[in-house]
Design a protein around this motif. Structure first.
Motif, PDB file in Angstrom:
ATOM      1  N   LYS A 183      22.209 -41.581 -21.948  1.00  0.00           N
ATOM      2  CA  LYS A 183      22.297 -40.843 -20.685  1.00  0.00           C
ATOM      3  C   LYS A 183      23.235 -41.597 -19.750  1.00  0.00           C
ATOM      4  CE  LYS A 183      19.475 -39.198 -16.847  1.00  0.00           C
ATOM      5  NZ  LYS A 183      18.146 -39.291 -16.225  1.00  0.00           N
ATOM      6  N   ASP A 237      22.973 -35.865 -18.002  1.00  0.00           N
ATOM      7  CA  ASP A 237      21.838 -35.494 -18.836  1.00  0.00           C
ATOM      8  C   ASP A 237      21.835 -36.294 -20.133  1.00  0.00           C
ATOM      9  OD1 ASP A 237      21.014 -33.512 -17.020  1.00  0.00           O
ATOM     10  OD2 ASP A 237      22.418 -32.059 -17.890  1.00  0.00           O
ATOM     11  N   TRP A 238      20.666 -36.363 -20.743  1.00  0.00           N
ATOM     12  CA  TRP A 238      20.529 -37.010 -22.040  1.00  0.00           C
ATOM     13  C   TRP A 238      21.332 -36.241 -23.089  1.00  0.00           C
ATOM     14  CZ3 TRP A 238      18.488 -41.641 -22.837  1.00  0.00           C
ATOM     15  CH2 TRP A 238      17.550 -42.142 -21.934  1.00  0.00           C
ATOM     16  N   THR A 254      12.447 -37.401 -21.279  1.00  0.00           N
ATOM     17  CA  THR A 254      12.169 -36.814 -19.956  1.00  0.00           C
ATOM     18  C   THR A 254      12.460 -37.774 -18.828  1.00  0.00           C
ATOM     19  OG1 THR A 254       9.867 -37.506 -20.131  1.00  0.00           O
ATOM     20  CG2 THR A 254      10.397 -35.261 -20.850  1.00  0.00           C
TER      21      THR A 254
END
Length: 189
Positions: A150, A155-156, A188
Motif C-alpha cells: 500500500k 489503496d492496497w 483492512t
C-alpha cells in the motif's frame, strides 16, 4: 547453471506467480466462517492487525500480518520498521521479526507459512471441506498467504513480485494476509 536454464526457471517462476495472482483475483468472496478447530485462547490471543496498525503513524514501512480467516495465534501483528530507502520486502519482514517459509518448489518466491501459520497439522476449513497445507508446490488457490503493498496515500494492491525482489519505501505498508475462499478479500488497515 546455463543462461537458457536460468531464463526457463525465471519464466516458470513468473508464470506460477501470475497464476496465483490470477486465481486469487477470480475467487469469489465467501462469508467469513468461524474456525471450529481454533481454541478460545487462540481466538483471544489473536489481535486485530487493523486496530494495531491504526495506532499511529510510521516513518518507515508499516508491516501488517493478518492470519485472516484461520486466526491461528502468533500470526497477527503490526509493526513499524525503520527504513530510510527502498528495501526488499524480505529484509523488512526480517527486521520486523516475521518469519516466512516458502514451498519446496518455490522457496523464495512464494509465502506458504508465516510464523509457522498455518501449521502443518492445522485443518483449514473451506467451502470444499478441510485442507492441510504441505508447502510442497503452489499453495491451494482457495487458501493462501497473499503479499500486499500500500503506497503512503492509496489503496492496497497485490505485490507484483516475490519477497526477495519486491521493494517497499518509507511511508508504504507491506501486508501478508491469509485468505480462505476469497475472504478477507484485501487488508483492512
Amino acid at each position: 547453471m546455463t543462461f537458457p536454464k536460468i531464463r526457463t526457471a525465471a519464466a516458470s517462476t513468473l508464470a506460477a506467480a501470475g497464476l496465483l495472482i490470477t486465481l486469487a483475483a477470480c475467487s469469489t468472496p465467501a462469508s467469513t466462517q468461524s474456525n471450529p478447530t481454533a481454541t478460545s485462547s487462540e481466538a483471544a490471543s489473536s489481535t486485530s492487525a487493523s486496530a494495531a496498525a491504526d495506532s499511529g503513524p510510521c516513518d518507515g514501512v508499516k508491516v501488517i500480518v493478518d492470519s485472516g480467516a484461520i486466526k491461528q495465534a502468533a500470526a497477527t501483528k503490526s509493526v513499524c520498521v525503520p527504513v530510510s530507502e527502498a528495501t526488499t520486502a524480505a529484509k523488512v519482514l526480517e527486521q520486523a521479526d516475521v518469519k516466512t517459509e516458502g514451498t519446496k518448489q518455490y522457496p523464495a518466491e512464494l509465502v506458504c507459512r508465516v510464523n509457522g501459520v498455518p501449521a502443518a497439522d492445522f485443518d483449514i476449513t473451506h467451502k470444499g471441506g478441510t485442507y492441510r497445507e504441505e508447502c510442497a508446490t503452489m499453495p491451494a488457490a482457495f487458501a493462501y498467504w497473499a503479499i500486499w503493498v500500500k503506497p503512503a496515500s492509496g489503496d492496497w494492491a497485490y505485490a507484483q513480485e516475490g519477497l526477495a525482489t519486491q521493494q517497499v519505501k518509507p511511508g508504504e505498508s507491506l501486508g501478508l494476509l491469509y485468505t480462505v475462499d476469497g475472504a478477507p478479500a484485501a487488508p483492512t488497515a
